[in-house]
Design an enzyme around this catalytic site. Structure first.
Site, mmCIF file in Angstrom:
data_model
loop_
_atom_site.group_PDB
_atom_site.id
_atom_site.type_symbol
_atom_site.label_atom_id
_atom_site.label_comp_id
_atom_site.label_asym_id
_atom_site.label_seq_id
_atom_site.Cartn_x
_atom_site.Cartn_y
_atom_site.Cartn_z
ATOM 1 C CB CYS A 9 9.124 57.298 44.761
ATOM 2 S SG CYS A 9 8.263 58.598 45.700
ATOM 3 C CD GLN A 10 7.085 55.133 49.980
ATOM 4 O OE1 GLN A 10 7.221 54.704 48.848
ATOM 5 N NE2 GLN A 10 5.918 55.192 50.586
#
Length: 561
Positions: free
Chosen positions: A94-95
């Site tokens: 989910c960066q």
């Protein structure tokens, strides 16, 4: 005949902390994929997979890695005669979406790892799927299978909506089995051939989080830097001594940037000049509260300068054990091939050597984790749905004949006498089946699959805290329980009920005692005259099922609203 195992596949599984909730509910892991070997090894320590070949390390977008997973599935199909896995879980990186990441740049290709989850779900066709990610997940742009950029929520709907009933919600996990505040997106899919189950049945159950005082108040205070308690995972993580004055006088909820003494404000000295640190999120070097649930556990929970990492009393970051309790991870979860009981028997120097080698990886895994309690609740609900008795048409006919359900009063008597003998859904099915035959109408049973397909299309009405709904052809009330699910977050839901068939209204009133009405909801049974007389009343939603083609006075009146 041997009972088939409960099974699941896990993608982007990190250390398997969330999936441990499925293991605790008796599910067998067919295959688990994680790109980092140092995370995957922790899953081995917890005996996640039955076969060693089930631990698949590598990039799932690579053909050979994906083939390993598919080969493992074929092994299970052949060995255990399963047609498909029960569950597919995907928690892709989910960066590019997380508010905690200030260096997003172009993360579209990384976000498109979600599409790999969609592809595999389409190919494998599990009975249920669970996608979990950050709050911004659903509206984040990804490059879809067709090569077009679109929001992830749309990509999931376009590719999977034909075969699955899908529920997407943004929730705080502290209300669903975690003791740490963490707002996330949760997407649950139920294959449409599973008629007796909706995504609402699978969604984790609500529960009240514990405060830190309740949760970790029994643990030994740690006041000496480097101190390790009898539990190796409850230890005082060392930090630069010059930072101690920054946090030692803080009250609960206070950040070091609020210190009145300028020497206690986080800083560094460059060429003899004091340079004060910046506080981007306002929660760095911040002491948490005893009487609140735990803070959100981030990946860098090992440092004072991360978000809300300081213990309410001790001058240190939270220990691994404290973080585990916040994330509802059982003490039976292992971090090493050496059992915790054996680790606790090591000498202090051996314990320090172990922590020096493994602590950061453990802490990073905790920051990436889905709380075990959340997935444990989902697993429990799926297990219940799989084991739940599903009534066939033959069962319904047998029940109708056995209880002589051929008139209104006999149906009402059946409902009142069997409140504890059947699930609500089955009572509704039996009642609807008997009543439709009594009325000599088509036996079109209102399965949960049918109800969800309607309820899911109703507007969210996000800007309204109070709503009023009219159901002018309620029949026996099959839609009502899921209506309550749909609008459970509203401050008030008023549901006006009417049906022009007096017999169906009598049956509905008997069934009403089985329906749990939430605290935020009210049901009013109204008559046609009331609706006609009060034309000032407006409705946000009119759910008109149109049970027949006959035009009634009620149909005409509906145009007034």
């Amino acid at each position: 005949m041997t009972k088939k195992p409960l099974t699941y596949i896990s993608l982007f599984s990190s250390a398997g902390i969330g999936c441990y909730g499925f293991k605790k509910n008796g599910f067998e892991c067919i295959a688990t994929n994680e790109i980092l070997a140092k995370r995957l090894k922790i899953q081995r320590f917890n005996s996640k997979c039955k076969f060693d070949s089930g631990y698949i390390s590598g990039d799932i977008t690579k053909r050979e890695v994906k083939q390993q997973l598919l080969d493992e599935l074929e092994l299970w199909k052949e060995t255990y005669k399963i047609l498909s896995p029960d569950v597919l879980i995907a928690t892709p990186p989910c960066q590019g979406m997380s508010v905690a990441n200030h260096k997003k740049n172009n993360e579209k290709s990384r976000n498109s790892l979600v599409v790999e989850s969609i592809k595999l779900t389409n190919q494998i066709r599990p009975k249920y799927f669970v996608f979990e990610n950050v709050r911004a997940f659903l509206n984040t742009i990804c490059t879809d299978i067709d090569g077009i950029d679109k929001p992830i929520k749309e990509a999931i709907s376009v590719n999977l909506g034909g075969d699955y009933n899908i529920l997407s919600k943004i929730v705080n996990f502290k209300n669903y089995g975690s003791n740490s505040s963490r707002t996330r997106s949760l997407v649950i899919g139920v294959r449409k051939d599973i008629k007796h189950c909706s995504p609402y049945d699978i969604f984790p159950e609500k529960s009240k989080p514990k405060t830190l005082r309740q949760l970790i108040g029994d643990l030994q205070p740690l006041t000496k830097m480097g101190e390790i308690s009898k539990d190796i995972f409850h230890a005082y993580r060392e930090f630069d001594q010059r930072m101690l004055p920054w946090i030692e006088t803080l009250e609960e909820g206070q950040s070091a940037f609020e210190n009145k003494d300028s020497s206690r404000i986080p800083h560094r000295i460059v060429n003899g000049e004091i340079i004060y640190n910046k506080s981007k999120n306002g929660d760095k070097y911040a002491r948490w509260y005893w009487d609140k649930e735990g803070p959100c556990v981030h990946t860098r929970n090992d440092i004072l300068s991360s978000q809300n990492t300081v213990h309410p009393s001790d001058n240190r970051v939270f220990s691994i054990r404290e973080l585990m309790r916040m994330l509802s991870i059982p003490e039976s979860f292992e971090w090493s091939n050496i059992k915790t009981e054996k680790l606790n028997q090591l000498s202090d120097s051996e314990k320090k050597a172990f922590l020096k080698k493994e602590e950061l990886n453990i802490r990073h895994c905790l920051g990436e984790a889905v709380p075990t309690g959340v997935f444990k609740s989902i697993a429990k609900n799926i297990k219940r749905a799989i084991n739940e008795e599903c009534l066939t048409s033959a069962d319904l006919e047998t029940t109708k004949e056995e209880f002589k359900l051929n008139e209104t009063q006999s149906i009402i008597d059946f409902v009142e006498a069997n409140i504890k003998n059947y699930e609500l859904y089955n009572v509704l099915l039996i009642t609807e089946y008997a009543y439709s035959e009594m009325q000599d109408t088509l036996k079109q049973l209102t399965t949960k699959d049918v109800v969800y397909s309607v309820i899911n299309e109703l507007p969210e009405l996000k800007k309204k805290k109070k709503i009023r709904i009219l159901e002018p052809s309620v029949n026996i009330g099959s839609f009502i329980p899921m209506l309550f699910n749909k609008y459970e977050e509203k401050d008030e839901v008023v549901l006006d009920i009417y049906d022009n068939n007096e017999e169906s209204m009598q049956i509905f009133k008997a069934l009403l005692s089985l329906i749990k009405i939430p605290d935020n909801s009210k049901i009013h049974i109204v008559n046609l005259e009331e609706i006609h007389m009060d034309l000032t009343k407006t409705y946000d939603i009119i759910l008109d099922r149109k049970p027949s083609l006959k035009v009634t006075k009620a149909d005409v009146l509906l145009k007034s609203y």
